[in-house]
Design a protein around this motif. Structure first.
Motif, PDB file in Angstrom:
ATOM      1  N   ILE A  84      -2.740   9.549   9.869  1.00  0.00           N
ATOM      2  CA  ILE A  84      -1.513  10.284   9.521  1.00  0.00           C
ATOM      3  C   ILE A  84      -0.339   9.736  10.320  1.00  0.00           C
ATOM      4  CG2 ILE A  84      -0.352  12.526   9.645  1.00  0.00           C
ATOM      5  CD1 ILE A  84      -3.093  13.827   9.135  1.00  0.00           C
ATOM      6  N   THR A  85      -0.593   9.454  11.622  1.00  0.00           N
ATOM      7  CA  THR A  85       0.472   8.962  12.495  1.00  0.00           C
ATOM      8  C   THR A  85       1.077   7.668  11.967  1.00  0.00           C
ATOM      9  OG1 THR A  85      -0.551   9.955  14.454  1.00  0.00           O
ATOM     10  CG2 THR A  85       1.043   8.189  14.825  1.00  0.00           C
ATOM     11  N   TYR A  86       0.226   6.666  11.710  1.00  0.00           N
ATOM     12  CA  TYR A  86       0.750   5.365  11.302  1.00  0.00           C
ATOM     13  C   TYR A  86       1.143   5.337   9.835  1.00  0.00           C
ATOM     14  CZ  TYR A  86      -0.740   4.092  15.914  1.00  0.00           C
ATOM     15  OH  TYR A  86      -0.873   4.066  17.277  1.00  0.00           O
ATOM     16  N   GLY A  87       0.505   6.187   9.035  1.00  0.00           N
ATOM     17  CA  GLY A  87       0.956   6.326   7.652  1.00  0.00           C
ATOM     18  C   GLY A  87       2.352   6.928   7.606  1.00  0.00           C
ATOM     19  N   PRO A 108       0.822  -1.215   0.000  1.00  0.00           N
ATOM     20  CA  PRO A 108       0.000   0.000   0.000  1.00  0.00           C
ATOM     21  C   PRO A 108       0.853   1.261   0.000  1.00  0.00           C
ATOM     22  CG  PRO A 108      -0.056  -1.068   2.158  1.00  0.00           C
ATOM     23  CD  PRO A 108       0.614  -2.016   1.216  1.00  0.00           C
ATOM     24  N   GLY A 109       0.459   2.236  -0.824  1.00  0.00           N
ATOM     25  CA  GLY A 109       1.150   3.514  -0.854  1.00  0.00           C
ATOM     26  C   GLY A 109       0.691   4.406   0.284  1.00  0.00           C
ATOM     27  N   THR A 110       1.147   5.664   0.252  1.00  0.00           N
ATOM     28  CA  THR A 110       0.822   6.595   1.339  1.00  0.00           C
ATOM     29  C   THR A 110      -0.679   6.814   1.466  1.00  0.00           C
ATOM     30  OG1 THR A 110       2.940   7.736   1.019  1.00  0.00           O
ATOM     31  CG2 THR A 110       1.224   8.912   2.245  1.00  0.00           C
ATOM     32  N   LEU A 111      -1.365   7.083   0.348  1.00  0.00           N
ATOM     33  CA  LEU A 111      -2.809   7.320   0.399  1.00  0.00           C
ATOM     34  C   LEU A 111      -3.559   6.077   0.866  1.00  0.00           C
ATOM     35  CD1 LEU A 111      -3.453   9.448  -2.829  1.00  0.00           C
ATOM     36  CD2 LEU A 111      -3.461  10.210  -0.445  1.00  0.00           C
ATOM     37  N   ALA A 112      -3.107   4.918   0.415  1.00  0.00           N
ATOM     38  CA  ALA A 112      -3.757   3.675   0.837  1.00  0.00           C
ATOM     39  C   ALA A 112      -3.569   3.446   2.333  1.00  0.00           C
ATOM     40  CB  ALA A 112      -3.193   2.495   0.057  1.00  0.00           C
ATOM     41  N   GLU A 113      -2.365   3.728   2.842  1.00  0.00           N
ATOM     42  CA  GLU A 113      -2.098   3.593   4.281  1.00  0.00           C
ATOM     43  C   GLU A 113      -3.006   4.518   5.080  1.00  0.00           C
ATOM     44  OE1 GLU A 113      -0.425   1.561   5.985  1.00  0.00           O
ATOM     45  OE2 GLU A 113       1.266   0.781   4.855  1.00  0.00           O
ATOM     46  N   LEU A 114      -3.173   5.756   4.598  1.00  0.00           N
ATOM     47  CA  LEU A 114      -4.040   6.709   5.280  1.00  0.00           C
ATOM     48  C   LEU A 114      -5.489   6.217   5.268  1.00  0.00           C
ATOM     49  CD1 LEU A 114      -2.634  10.119   3.961  1.00  0.00           C
ATOM     50  CD2 LEU A 114      -2.339   9.133   6.232  1.00  0.00           C
ATOM     51  N   ALA A 134       7.621   9.158  17.785  1.00  0.00           N
ATOM     52  CA  ALA A 134       7.563  10.559  18.206  1.00  0.00           C
ATOM     53  C   ALA A 134       7.453  11.495  16.999  1.00  0.00           C
ATOM     54  CB  ALA A 134       8.816  10.898  19.027  1.00  0.00           C
ATOM     55  N   MET A 135       8.225  11.229  15.965  1.00  0.00           N
ATOM     56  CA  MET A 135       8.199  12.071  14.767  1.00  0.00           C
ATOM     57  C   MET A 135       6.839  12.015  14.081  1.00  0.00           C
ATOM     58  SD  MET A 135      11.967  11.132  13.207  1.00  0.00           S
ATOM     59  CE  MET A 135      11.647  11.930  11.646  1.00  0.00           C
ATOM     60  N   SER A 136       6.304  10.815  13.921  1.00  0.00           N
ATOM     61  CA  SER A 136       5.029  10.663  13.202  1.00  0.00           C
ATOM     62  C   SER A 136       3.877  11.292  13.978  1.00  0.00           C
ATOM     63  CB  SER A 136       4.750   9.186  12.929  1.00  0.00           C
ATOM     64  OG  SER A 136       4.692   8.442  14.131  1.00  0.00           O
ATOM     65  N   LYS A 137       3.877  11.154  15.311  1.00  0.00           N
ATOM     66  CA  LYS A 137       2.795  11.721  16.113  1.00  0.00           C
ATOM     67  C   LYS A 137       2.862  13.238  16.142  1.00  0.00           C
ATOM     68  CE  LYS A 137      -0.878  11.222  18.592  1.00  0.00           C
ATOM     69  NZ  LYS A 137      -2.093  10.611  18.005  1.00  0.00           N
ATOM     70  N   SER A 138       4.048  13.805  16.164  1.00  0.00           N
ATOM     71  CA  SER A 138       4.193  15.257  16.154  1.00  0.00           C
ATOM     72  C   SER A 138       3.607  15.846  14.872  1.00  0.00           C
ATOM     73  CB  SER A 138       5.679  15.641  16.281  1.00  0.00           C
ATOM     74  OG  SER A 138       6.196  15.222  17.528  1.00  0.00           O
ATOM     75  N   ILE A 139       3.871  15.207  13.749  1.00  0.00           N
ATOM     76  CA  ILE A 139       3.323  15.665  12.465  1.00  0.00           C
ATOM     77  C   ILE A 139       1.798  15.633  12.504  1.00  0.00           C
ATOM     78  CG2 ILE A 139       3.126  15.107  10.005  1.00  0.00           C
ATOM     79  CD1 ILE A 139       6.001  13.960  10.201  1.00  0.00           C
ATOM     80  N   ALA A 140       1.240  14.514  12.975  1.00  0.00           N
ATOM     81  CA  ALA A 140      -0.223  14.359  12.999  1.00  0.00           C
ATOM     82  C   ALA A 140      -0.880  15.354  13.954  1.00  0.00           C
ATOM     83  CB  ALA A 140      -0.575  12.927  13.401  1.00  0.00           C
ATOM     84  N   THR A 141      -0.262  15.605  15.091  1.00  0.00           N
ATOM     85  CA  THR A 141      -0.845  16.502  16.087  1.00  0.00           C
ATOM     86  C   THR A 141      -0.903  17.937  15.583  1.00  0.00           C
ATOM     87  OG1 THR A 141      -0.087  15.104  17.906  1.00  0.00           O
ATOM     88  CG2 THR A 141      -0.630  17.393  18.445  1.00  0.00           C
ATOM     89  N   ILE A 142       0.167  18.415  14.993  1.00  0.00           N
ATOM     90  CA  ILE A 142       0.197  19.792  14.484  1.00  0.00           C
ATOM     91  C   ILE A 142      -0.869  19.988  13.407  1.00  0.00           C
ATOM     92  CG2 ILE A 142       1.597  21.459  13.207  1.00  0.00           C
ATOM     93  CD1 ILE A 142       4.058  20.268  14.676  1.00  0.00           C
ATOM     94  N   VAL A 143      -1.038  19.002  12.551  1.00  0.00           N
ATOM     95  CA  VAL A 143      -2.012  19.105  11.460  1.00  0.00           C
ATOM     96  C   VAL A 143      -3.443  19.117  11.983  1.00  0.00           C
ATOM     97  CG1 VAL A 143      -2.953  17.905   9.443  1.00  0.00           C
ATOM     98  CG2 VAL A 143      -0.476  18.073   9.739  1.00  0.00           C
TER      99      VAL A 143
END
Length: 334
Positions: free
Chosen positions: A189-192, A115-121, A218-227
């Motif tokens: 977004i976090t797990y993608g 699965p690509g990024t969109l599929a993961e999301l 930590a990196m993935s959750k920070s991105i998702a939280t800000i968005v």
């Protein structure tokens, strides 16, 4: 040692995820209290105390909130509602990881390419939506408990009764469901992001070291939280008691909450509490993924051992059957 995780059943992945989430959230729970209180408070106004009939607490920073809660409610005030919160965390994460594993396995079985990024999301959003429908009542009760003063503090059952009797009946326990369904993009977004970052930073690596998993989480959750922070603030506003200036009138939608905040506090009001929100998310997701990776490894080794044990038992039965078929009496050893 590298091991494959595709042999773990969905319930095993769900247990690993839920265990990691409970441990991580229990360790940083005071930040959860603080971010909730910061997100429901209104901009400082002398008229609020008159409207509410009491002095409404107003916190100026994360540390100010921690110190004042501890001073006014005692040390355990920083852990108000923790039982409900951990039940909610366990149930939500169990449901999320279970359905994420199921829908991802179905996707991979039908589509030959990863699965690509969109599929993961999309997969993450579908799993998150199913999890939210079943677990949001616990989130509503926990939010109420976290915003109760020491004198108002009640248990989960009594808090649930208050929600049911004071608002829309049983449907009051599902307040904020629409916002929660929109917010499934956060774990998506976090797990993608986690999958993409893992492939980019540690390509081809099957098992991550604890600190590697912590860093990616930590990196993935920070991105998702800000968005998604404005939606998080709106959801908390929906699930908590209405602010004093509304004189008990509850919000009807997360759009109404956002409009109210923008009108009274400006656009930046939609990002209030982002400090402890990001700090909590960074630590929780890092610890969660670190623990989850270890738990999954334990499950892989356990299932490998059980398969080997079963294989040996079947082989022994086959040997015994062959001996009997040839008319040879088996030799019994002590």
């Amino acid at each position: 040692m590298s091991v494959k995780k595709d042999t773990i059943p969905p319930w095993g992945l769900a247990v690993a995820g839920a265990t990691g989430a409970v441990i991580a959230n229990a360790m940083v729970y005071p930040l959860d209290i603080v971010k909730t209180r910061l997100q429901v408070q209104e901009k400082r106004d002398p008229s609020y105390a008159a409207v509410a009939g009491t002095d409404v607490p107003h916190y100026t920073s994360t540390w100010d909130a921690i110190s004042r809660i501890a001073e006014e409610d005692g040390f355990f005030g920083l852990y108000a509602g923790i039982n409900g919160a951990l039940i909610g965390v366990a149930s939500t994460n169990f449901a999320y990881f279970y359905w994420y594993s199921v829908v991802r396995t179905l996707y991979i079985s039908r589509v030959p390419t990863p699965p690509g990024t969109l599929a993961e999301l999309g997969l993450g959003a579908a799993a998150g939506a199913v999890a939210q429908v079943f677990t949001i009542p616990v989130a509503v009760i926990t939010t109420r408990q976290q915003t109760q003063s020491k004198g108002e503090r009640k248990g989960m059952v009594d808090t649930a009764r208050d929600v049911i009797s004071s608002e829309d009946g049983w449907t009051g326990l599902w307040r904020g469901l629409k916002a929660s369904l929109v917010l499934v993009v956060n774990p998506a977004i976090t797990y993608g992001a986690y999958q993409r970052l893992r492939e980019a930073i540690f390509p081809g690596k099957l098992n991550l070291k604890p600190m590697e998993a912590f860093l990616l989480g930590a990196m993935s959750k920070s991105i998702a939280t800000i968005v998604t922070q404005p939606l998080i603030v709106a959801k908390v506003g929906l699930q908590s008691k209405p602010p004093p200036s509304r004189q008990g009138k509850p919000f009807k939608s997360f759009i109404e909450v956002m409009q109210f905040i923008i009108k009274n506090e400006g656009l930046l009001g939609l990002f209030k509490g982002i400090g402890p929100q990001v700090s909590k998310g960074l630590l929780v997701q890092g610890l969660l993924m670190m623990t989850k990776e270890r738990m999954e490894l334990m499950f892989v080794l356990l299932f490998r051992y059980l398969r080997q044990l079963r294989s040996e038992q079947l082989q022994n039965l086959a040997d015994l059957a062959a001996v009997k078929a040839n008319g040879i009496k088996p030799i019994l050893t002590k």
